[in-house]
Every structure is written in C-alpha cells, then in structure tokens.
Design an enzyme around this catalytic site. Structure first.
Site, PDB file in Angstrom:
ATOM      1  N   HIS A 106       4.909   0.463  -0.396  1.00 18.57           N
ATOM      2  CA  HIS A 106       5.712  -0.464   0.399  1.00 18.57           C
ATOM      3  C   HIS A 106       4.776  -1.572   0.876  1.00 18.57           C
ATOM      4  O   HIS A 106       3.569  -1.497   0.689  1.00 18.57           O
ATOM      5  CB  HIS A 106       6.354   0.257   1.597  1.00 18.57           C
ATOM      6  CG  HIS A 106       5.382   0.831   2.558  1.00 18.57           C
ATOM      7  ND1 HIS A 106       4.694   2.009   2.314  1.00 18.57           N
ATOM      8  CD2 HIS A 106       4.939   0.383   3.753  1.00 18.57           C
ATOM      9  CE1 HIS A 106       3.883   2.259   3.333  1.00 18.57           C
ATOM     10  NE2 HIS A 106       4.007   1.289   4.222  1.00 18.57           N
ATOM     11  N   GLU A 141       0.591  -4.435  11.587  1.00 19.05           N
ATOM     12  CA  GLU A 141       1.374  -4.299  10.361  1.00 19.05           C
ATOM     13  C   GLU A 141       2.854  -4.472  10.643  1.00 19.05           C
ATOM     14  O   GLU A 141       3.625  -4.773   9.738  1.00 19.05           O
ATOM     15  CB  GLU A 141       1.092  -2.983   9.641  1.00 19.05           C
ATOM     16  CG  GLU A 141       1.512  -1.744  10.361  1.00 19.05           C
ATOM     17  CD  GLU A 141       1.200  -0.468   9.584  1.00 19.05           C
ATOM     18  OE1 GLU A 141       0.536  -0.527   8.537  1.00 19.05           O
ATOM     19  OE2 GLU A 141       1.633   0.590  10.043  1.00 19.05           O
ATOM     20  N   ASP A 164      -4.706 -10.748   0.449  1.00 19.60           N
ATOM     21  CA  ASP A 164      -3.391 -11.389   0.475  1.00 19.60           C
ATOM     22  C   ASP A 164      -2.685 -11.273  -0.870  1.00 19.60           C
ATOM     23  O   ASP A 164      -3.259 -11.573  -1.915  1.00 19.60           O
ATOM     24  CB  ASP A 164      -3.527 -12.864   0.868  1.00 19.60           C
ATOM     25  CG  ASP A 164      -2.188 -13.498   1.215  1.00 19.60           C
ATOM     26  OD1 ASP A 164      -1.251 -12.777   1.619  1.00 19.60           O
ATOM     27  OD2 ASP A 164      -2.077 -14.738   1.089  1.00 19.60           O
ATOM     28  N   HIS A 165      -1.446 -10.817  -0.823  1.00 15.38           N
ATOM     29  CA  HIS A 165      -0.614 -10.597  -2.006  1.00 15.38           C
ATOM     30  C   HIS A 165      -1.270  -9.643  -3.001  1.00 15.38           C
ATOM     31  O   HIS A 165      -1.244  -9.847  -4.209  1.00 15.38           O
ATOM     32  CB  HIS A 165      -0.226 -11.923  -2.659  1.00 15.38           C
ATOM     33  CG  HIS A 165       0.775 -12.677  -1.852  1.00 15.38           C
ATOM     34  ND1 HIS A 165       0.404 -13.498  -0.816  1.00 15.38           N
ATOM     35  CD2 HIS A 165       2.122 -12.687  -1.885  1.00 15.38           C
ATOM     36  CE1 HIS A 165       1.493 -14.002  -0.264  1.00 15.38           C
ATOM     37  NE2 HIS A 165       2.545 -13.522  -0.883  1.00 15.38           N
ATOM     38  N   HIS A 199       3.780  -4.921   3.824  1.00 14.93           N
ATOM     39  CA  HIS A 199       3.823  -5.436   5.188  1.00 14.93           C
ATOM     40  C   HIS A 199       3.434  -6.910   5.179  1.00 14.93           C
ATOM     41  O   HIS A 199       2.669  -7.357   4.324  1.00 14.93           O
ATOM     42  CB  HIS A 199       2.819  -4.708   6.090  1.00 14.93           C
ATOM     43  CG  HIS A 199       3.108  -3.270   6.288  1.00 14.93           C
ATOM     44  ND1 HIS A 199       4.097  -2.811   7.127  1.00 14.93           N
ATOM     45  CD2 HIS A 199       2.530  -2.159   5.751  1.00 14.93           C
ATOM     46  CE1 HIS A 199       4.116  -1.489   7.107  1.00 14.93           C
ATOM     47  NE2 HIS A 199       3.173  -1.064   6.269  1.00 14.93           N
ATOM     48  N   CYS A 203       6.359   6.513   4.114  1.00 16.91           N
ATOM     49  CA  CYS A 203       5.213   5.664   3.767  1.00 16.91           C
ATOM     50  C   CYS A 203       4.385   6.242   2.624  1.00 16.91           C
ATOM     51  O   CYS A 203       3.456   5.605   2.138  1.00 16.91           O
ATOM     52  CB  CYS A 203       4.340   5.434   4.997  1.00 16.91           C
ATOM     53  SG  CYS A 203       5.185   4.514   6.285  1.00 16.91           S
ATOM     54  N   HIS A 208       0.846  -1.191   0.000  1.00 13.91           N
ATOM     55  CA  HIS A 208       0.000   0.000   0.000  1.00 13.91           C
ATOM     56  C   HIS A 208       0.880   1.240   0.000  1.00 13.91           C
ATOM     57  O   HIS A 208       2.100   1.171   0.137  1.00 13.91           O
ATOM     58  CB  HIS A 208      -0.963   0.015   1.194  1.00 13.91           C
ATOM     59  CG  HIS A 208      -0.311   0.290   2.511  1.00 13.91           C
ATOM     60  ND1 HIS A 208      -0.856   1.116   3.453  1.00 13.91           N
ATOM     61  CD2 HIS A 208       0.843  -0.157   3.061  1.00 13.91           C
ATOM     62  CE1 HIS A 208      -0.086   1.162   4.529  1.00 13.91           C
ATOM     63  NE2 HIS A 208       0.954   0.390   4.307  1.00 13.91           N
TER      64      HIS A 208
END
Length: 150
Positions: A42, A127, A82-83, A44, A36, A17
């Site tokens: 980036h 996170e 996810d991913h 997490h 950020c 995100h």
C-alpha cells in the site's frame, strides 16, 4: 554568544511499502501488521519535517540557508524515496521492515551525511495525519551507516 534557533523545512513524498518482517512467519506478520501486510503493499503521501538547530549567524541572520536545506533534502531523501516502493527500490529496507520508525532512521542517516556537523536536530516523518515519528539520531553507531552511505 549568538542566539540559538531552530529552523524547519517541510517536504512531501509518496511511496509504497508492505509491512512484513523477515523475522516473523507469514501468519505472525498477518497478526502483527493486519491489512498493512497485504502482499500487494500500500502507499502513503508522507510528510517530512526536517529541523535544523544552531546559532543565528550574525552576518547572514540565518541558522541555515533554506536553499541549501532544500538541496540536501532533495539529494539525500526525495531522489531516493519519492514515487518508489521502499521494499523493492531502497536497499536499506531489504533487511529491515519498512515501518515509519525505520523510515525516520533511514532519512536521518541519509541527511546527516549532507548537513554540516551538528546542524541536523530532528526529522519528523508522518505517514498519515494521525501517525508520525520523531528521530534525532539517538542510538546510532558508525557501523549502522554502512548500508546508508551516500
């Protein structure tokens, strides 16, 4: 009256995100979000703890069947985030900044539509080992769910 207990299920997912608010200028975004806000974003490795609370069923000895809980979490949350790049792949974040707070709200809104009424107690999203948010649905109205229907 049966005893009341809380049951927790922990899952992990990875997502990217960028912290960037549509309500702020580019300069304000850089000041508020620092690194950020980098244009490339980036990622997490998130930890999701889902807490169910209710009476212990006298016949099964359970508050919730963990097999059911695993499926609800997979369908409502993991299959969606996810991913993924939250800002690009999840419609909810097209109009909201993908902060951990908003992610917790999104997860709650998705899960509560799958879980029997009153059983979902809290979601905790981490996170990093140092940053986590707890959310229990406080402040939401039915209108908030429009962008989150399953």
């Amino acid at each position: 009256m049966p005893a009341i207990a809380s049951v927790s299920r922990t899952e992990h997912f990875s997502a990217a995100h960028r912290l960037h608010s549509l309500h702020l200028s580019d300069e304000e975004n850089r000041q508020v979000y620092g690194n950020c806000n980098h244009a490339s974003g980036h990622g997490h490795n998130y930890v999701l703890e889902t807490i169910f609370r209710g009476p212990i069923d006298p016949e099964t000895g359970m508050v919730v069947n963990i097999s059911d809980a695993k499926q609800w979490i997979k369908t409502a949350v993991l299959d969606v985030v996810d991913h993924r790049n939250l800002d690009v792949d999840v419609a909810f974040f097209k109009t909201r900044t993908s902060t951990i707070e908003n992610l917790a709200v999104f997860i709650w809104m998705r899960l509560v539509q799958h879980v029997p009424e009153g059983l979902l107690h809290k979601v905790i999203v981490s996170e990093t080992p140092k940053n986590k948010v707890e959310f229990s649905g406080d402040g939401l109205t039915e209108a908030d769910f429009v962008e989150c229907l399953v």
